[in-house]
Motif scaffolding. Structure first.
Motif, PDB file in Angstrom:
ATOM      1  N   THR A 111       6.739 -26.312  89.035  1.00  0.00           N
ATOM      2  CA  THR A 111       5.338 -26.733  89.096  1.00  0.00           C
ATOM      3  C   THR A 111       4.919 -27.436  87.811  1.00  0.00           C
ATOM      4  O   THR A 111       5.252 -26.985  86.715  1.00  0.00           O
ATOM      5  CB  THR A 111       4.419 -25.514  89.320  1.00  0.00           C
ATOM      6  N   ALA A 149      -0.337 -28.260  90.155  1.00  0.00           N
ATOM      7  CA  ALA A 149      -1.519 -27.395  90.216  1.00  0.00           C
ATOM      8  C   ALA A 149      -2.530 -27.865  89.187  1.00  0.00           C
ATOM      9  O   ALA A 149      -2.173 -28.416  88.140  1.00  0.00           O
ATOM     10  CB  ALA A 149      -1.137 -25.942  89.958  1.00  0.00           C
ATOM     11  N   ARG A 198      -3.362 -26.034  94.533  1.00  0.00           N
ATOM     12  CA  ARG A 198      -1.942 -26.367  94.514  1.00  0.00           C
ATOM     13  C   ARG A 198      -1.726 -27.564  95.435  1.00  0.00           C
ATOM     14  O   ARG A 198      -2.205 -27.575  96.580  1.00  0.00           O
ATOM     15  CB  ARG A 198      -1.092 -25.180  94.956  1.00  0.00           C
TER      16      ARG A 198
END
Length: 311
Positions: A111, A149, A198
């Protein structure tokens, strides 16, 4: 307009190995190029000190923070860039008209956390922010990340529409006063409640949104299908609690919270508390935010709601 040529390169412009390039999501790169052309900008990574200083100044002009608390510093941007994180700008010729900064999370998460993005008022309406986010998406996918995110203020209607509709990101968590009091021209010292979203980069809804096919929620249709209002806007502009006794519920937000902070700080504070209590509570109990109506409505679906339940 030049294409986005740096997506398969590191911050110094060096191409990645053939194995990485072979797995690169070419469709995401093409979508990013198309968005940049439509906005009339070139989006590229930034690593030179002069350009990093320009990002710092751009953010300072947008947020107008207290002198001791800028959104980012040139030194931090330099470190982010050197460490292989995301620092990019949108350029109209030589002029910087938007910038976006992100850093990687834990390696196993795959991420990128997008910390801050900004476009000055003079460049709004050109989809520069959309071009920046699509560049960030393609850049992240090339480097093996599957999710980006970030956080945003749930009271800001245009940001909710951009994040949840234009980009098809999905809220994951309500964060109460996440950054503490933010004393700048935009936040006005208000508590910094945020929605963490997200962006699942290869989800079908995201692919469609990045191709320009996004679908906003329709609060009227949801009401006709049995949705109830958890939080409404009064005729005077303040928050009004409802009774969310259905599986689908609607949470309203004010038309322009930034203007309200200036004209009626008390009402703005009432909105912060109401949205925290209603939207935050619904998300905490497992309700999913499935969309946003541009007229100012979050649409949530509760997982296990018995008839007659209310909060």
């Amino acid at each position: 307009m030049e294409p986005v040529t740096d997506l398969h390169c590191d911050a110094a412009g060096t191409p990645f190995g053939a194995d990485v390039a072979a797995r690169a999501p070419d469709a995401a790169v093409r979508a990013a190029d198309a968005a940049a052309r439509a906005a009339g900008v070139q989006v590229r990574e930034i690593s030179l000190l002069g350009e990093l200083d320009a990002v710092y100044r751009l953010y300072a002009d947008i947020w107008r923070p207290e002198p001791k608390n800028p959104p980012v510093t040139s030194e931090l941007l330099r470190a982010f860039s050197k460490a292989g994180n995301y620092v990019a700008g949108a350029f109209d010729g030589d002029a910087l008209v938007g910038a976006c900064v992100g850093f990687f999370g834990a390696p196993a998460d795959g991420t990128l956390h997008s910390h801050i993005a900004g476009v000055p008022g003079a460049a709004r309406g050109r989809n520069v922010g959309f071009a920046l986010k699509l560049h960030q998406r393609a850049w992240s996918m090339v480097r093996g990340a599957s999710t980006v995110a970030w956080t945003f203020d749930p009271l800001v209607r245009r940001n909710a529409y951009f994040n949840l509709v234009k980009l098809a990101a999905r809220p994951a968590e309500y964060l109460t006063n996440f950054y503490g009091g933010m004393h700048d021209a935009i936040n006005g010292g208000d508590d910094s409640d945020r929605l963490l979203v997200r962006w699942h980069l290869d989800a079908p809804s995201v692919v469609a949104a990045c191709a320009g096919t996004s679908t906003a929620a329709d609060a009227g249709t949801e009401r006709a299908s049995g949705a109830t209002i958890a939080l409404d806007v009064s005729p005077l502009g303040g928050p009004v609690l409802g009774t969310p006794d259905s599986q689908t519920v609607l949470v309203g937000v004010p038309t322009d919270i930034e203007a309200l902070r200036l004209s009626d700080p008390g009402c703005a504070k009432d909105w912060r508390i109401a949205v925290r209590e209603v939207l935050g509570h619904l998300i905490a109990e497992g309700a999913l935010v499935t969309g946003f109506d541009r007229a100012g409505w979050y649409v949530l679906h509760r997982q296990n709601t018995a008839s007659g339940d209310s909060r």
